[in-house]
Design a protein around this motif. Structure first.
Motif, mmCIF file in Angstrom:
data_model
loop_
_atom_site.group_PDB
_atom_site.id
_atom_site.type_symbol
_atom_site.label_atom_id
_atom_site.label_comp_id
_atom_site.label_asym_id
_atom_site.label_seq_id
_atom_site.Cartn_x
_atom_site.Cartn_y
_atom_site.Cartn_z
ATOM 1 N N SER A 34 1.690 7.842 0.876
ATOM 2 C CA SER A 34 2.764 6.848 0.858
ATOM 3 C C SER A 34 2.503 5.842 1.972
ATOM 4 N N TYR A 35 2.777 4.588 1.707
ATOM 5 C CA TYR A 35 2.486 3.560 2.714
ATOM 6 C C TYR A 35 3.359 2.332 2.481
ATOM 7 N N GLU A 36 3.401 1.506 3.515
ATOM 8 C CA GLU A 36 4.092 0.214 3.433
ATOM 9 C C GLU A 36 3.133 -0.869 3.888
ATOM 10 N N ILE A 37 3.141 -1.999 3.188
ATOM 11 C CA ILE A 37 2.220 -3.088 3.500
ATOM 12 C C ILE A 37 2.988 -4.296 4.026
ATOM 13 N N ASP A 38 2.466 -4.853 5.098
ATOM 14 C CA ASP A 38 2.983 -6.113 5.640
ATOM 15 C C ASP A 38 2.025 -7.215 5.189
ATOM 16 N N LYS A 39 2.402 -7.925 4.123
ATOM 17 C CA LYS A 39 1.510 -8.912 3.523
ATOM 18 C C LYS A 39 1.231 -10.078 4.455
ATOM 19 N N ILE A 46 1.032 4.007 7.237
ATOM 20 C CA ILE A 46 1.133 5.234 6.450
ATOM 21 C C ILE A 46 2.490 5.861 6.734
ATOM 22 N N THR A 47 3.250 6.163 5.687
ATOM 23 C CA THR A 47 4.613 6.666 5.866
ATOM 24 C C THR A 47 4.801 8.118 5.426
ATOM 25 N N GLY A 48 3.807 8.681 4.692
ATOM 26 C CA GLY A 48 3.987 10.057 4.237
ATOM 27 C C GLY A 48 2.807 10.572 3.449
ATOM 28 N N ILE A 49 2.903 11.827 3.063
ATOM 29 C CA ILE A 49 1.812 12.519 2.390
ATOM 30 C C ILE A 49 1.668 12.098 0.939
ATOM 31 N N GLY A 50 2.748 11.613 0.319
ATOM 32 C CA GLY A 50 2.679 11.189 -1.078
ATOM 33 C C GLY A 50 2.172 12.284 -1.991
ATOM 34 N N GLU A 51 1.156 11.959 -2.807
ATOM 35 C CA GLU A 51 0.575 12.928 -3.743
ATOM 36 C C GLU A 51 -0.715 13.546 -3.210
ATOM 37 N N TYR A 52 -0.995 13.300 -1.942
ATOM 38 C CA TYR A 52 -2.244 13.793 -1.354
ATOM 39 C C TYR A 52 -2.223 15.320 -1.305
ATOM 40 N N LYS A 53 -3.326 15.964 -1.741
ATOM 41 C CA LYS A 53 -3.337 17.426 -1.869
ATOM 42 C C LYS A 53 -4.381 18.117 -1.006
ATOM 43 N N ASP A 54 -5.397 17.386 -0.516
ATOM 44 C CA ASP A 54 -6.498 18.036 0.189
ATOM 45 C C ASP A 54 -6.054 18.612 1.533
ATOM 46 N N VAL A 56 -8.071 18.528 4.110
ATOM 47 C CA VAL A 56 -8.584 17.556 5.073
ATOM 48 C C VAL A 56 -7.941 16.209 4.771
ATOM 49 N N LEU A 57 -7.131 15.724 5.685
ATOM 50 C CA LEU A 57 -6.422 14.461 5.493
ATOM 51 C C LEU A 57 -7.234 13.336 6.120
ATOM 52 N N ARG A 58 -7.719 12.439 5.285
ATOM 53 C CA ARG A 58 -8.505 11.295 5.753
ATOM 54 C C ARG A 58 -7.663 10.031 5.628
ATOM 55 N N ILE A 59 -7.288 9.484 6.759
ATOM 56 C CA ILE A 59 -6.541 8.226 6.750
ATOM 57 C C ILE A 59 -7.537 7.084 6.563
ATOM 58 N N PRO A 60 -7.393 6.260 5.535
ATOM 59 C CA PRO A 60 -8.369 5.186 5.303
ATOM 60 C C PRO A 60 -8.198 4.023 6.281
ATOM 61 N N GLU A 61 -9.250 3.249 6.445
ATOM 62 C CA GLU A 61 -9.166 2.062 7.296
ATOM 63 C C GLU A 61 -8.396 0.940 6.606
ATOM 64 N N LYS A 62 -8.522 0.884 5.299
ATOM 65 C CA LYS A 62 -7.855 -0.180 4.537
ATOM 66 C C LYS A 62 -7.219 0.380 3.277
ATOM 67 N N ILE A 63 -6.129 -0.196 2.902
ATOM 68 C CA ILE A 63 -5.490 0.050 1.614
ATOM 69 C C ILE A 63 -5.135 -1.294 1.014
ATOM 70 N N LYS A 64 -5.639 -1.541 -0.197
ATOM 71 C CA LYS A 64 -5.407 -2.823 -0.880
ATOM 72 C C LYS A 64 -5.757 -4.008 0.025
ATOM 73 N N ASN A 65 -6.900 -3.872 0.680
ATOM 74 C CA ASN A 65 -7.444 -4.915 1.546
ATOM 75 C C ASN A 65 -6.580 -5.199 2.778
ATOM 76 N N VAL A 69 -2.912 0.312 10.394
ATOM 77 C CA VAL A 69 -2.754 0.197 11.849
ATOM 78 C C VAL A 69 -1.775 1.209 12.423
ATOM 79 N N ALA A 70 -1.005 1.906 11.576
ATOM 80 C CA ALA A 70 0.033 2.792 12.116
ATOM 81 C C ALA A 70 0.314 3.960 11.185
ATOM 82 N N ILE A 71 0.797 5.036 11.811
ATOM 83 C CA ILE A 71 1.348 6.192 11.099
ATOM 84 C C ILE A 71 2.789 6.305 11.551
#
Length: 322
Positions: A34-39, A46-54, A56-65, A69-71
């Motif tokens: 789960s995430y929120e974007i500041d366009k 990143i705001t939550g685990i959403g549907e992530y199941k693994d 090992v939690l890998r926070i990506p550097e980018k989402i939708k370009n 920057v924050a959790i």
């Protein structure tokens, strides 16, 4: 040759399709959180685990370009399945309670750029074993690592200024810790219930604190600092000349049976002997009358054994009887 060329073209198309599928799958993995974007700033939180199941939690550097920057506060609180977290250096803020009660979390990296480890960020991460505090971190706030029972190694880099109250409360596996020269402030009982902690070391260039035999002292303002809860000596002499005993100085030490206090002490803060169950004798290098004039904060001897204070001209029981 033509047939070979066709086969090669077909294989190339299959490989390209496979790569595209991997790329698409990776994108899906990113958006499972789960995430929120500041366009306007092209940033993402990143705001939550959403549907992530693994595990090992890998926070990506980018989402939708947009750069992550924050959790956010409480983002992964109570996610008991996560065992490892990998956070990119693009993240410069982790909110309070972000990983609180991630009971299976064994390892996590704190990226360079984080300024503060907020309130209870990793509290109750019972399986967390090691943590490296990078030099960008200036403060570890209240209860940041409270009740991390398996945390046995904490590496603190130069740059840390503040360790908040109860920051490492209940880290029962922590055996020693080294304070950098940059540290200026300790909160109340930062190592309470750290029953294995036997030594607190301080960088010799620290202008505010020093360590003598693994015990924390203030350098210049005549205050006794903090005695490690896991130190196994049965008696201790507070050095002569000190005028104050810091709050919670001997908090939760199970080994001390007797403490010697010089008559230079004029102020005793709260909880100095609290939850030290085997303390039976306090030897004061002054008269009963002088002991009674010492300023003592509320609960200074809360939850101790029935000790006796031995003065030069008499003795006082815990209930105040002379």
């Amino acid at each position: 040759m033509r047939v070979t060329g066709k086969i090669f073209s077909l294989l190339f198309a299959v490989v390209l399709l496979f790569c595209l599928m991997l790329s698409f799958s990776s994108c899906l993995d990113n958006t499972q959180l789960s995430y929120e974007i500041d366009k306007s700033n092209k940033t993402c939180t990143i705001t939550g685990i959403g549907e992530y199941k693994d595990k090992v939690l890998r926070i990506p550097e980018k989402i939708k370009n947009c750069t992550v920057v924050a959790i956010s506060e409480g983002a992964f609180k109570d996610c008991e399945s996560i065992e490892r977290v990998i956070i990119p250096d693009t993240v410069i803020e982790i909110g309070k309670e972000a990983f609180m009660n991630c009971a299976s979390l064994i390892s996590i990296n704190i990226p360079f750029g984080i300024k503060s480890i907020e309130y209870f960020t990793f509290a109750d991460c019972k399986s967390l074993e090691k943590i490296n505090i990078p030099s960008s971190v200036e403060s570890i706030d209240v209860g940041a690592f409270a009740c991390c029972f398996n945390l046995y190694e904490v590496s603190i880099q130069e740059g840390l200024v503040t360790i908040g109250g109860s920051a490492f409360l209940g880290c029962t596996s922590l055996r020693e810790i080294t304070i950098p020269s940059s540290l200026k402030y300790f909160g109340i009982t930062p190592f309470a219930y750290c029953y294995s902690l036997q030594n607190i070391y301080v960088d010799e260039n620290n202008p505010y604190f020093e360590s003598v035999n693994g015990i924390l002292y203030y350098k210049f303002n005549s205050i006794f600092g903090f005695y490690p809860p896991g130190k196994q000596d049965t008696s201790f002499h507070i050095p002569k000349g000190l005028s104050e005993i810091e709050c919670g100085a001997f908090f939760t030490n199970d080994y001390l049976k007797e403490i010697y206090i010089p008559n230079s002490v004029m102020h005793i803060y709260s909880l100095i002997f609290a939850y030290s169950p085997n303390l039976t004798s306090v030897y004061y290098d002054g008269t009963v009358q002088e002991w009674l004039t010492i300023r003592k904060e509320n609960l200074w001897d809360d939850e101790t054994a029935d000790y006796t204070i031995y003065c030069t001209n008499g003795q006082i029981s815990k209930d105040g009887k002379i």
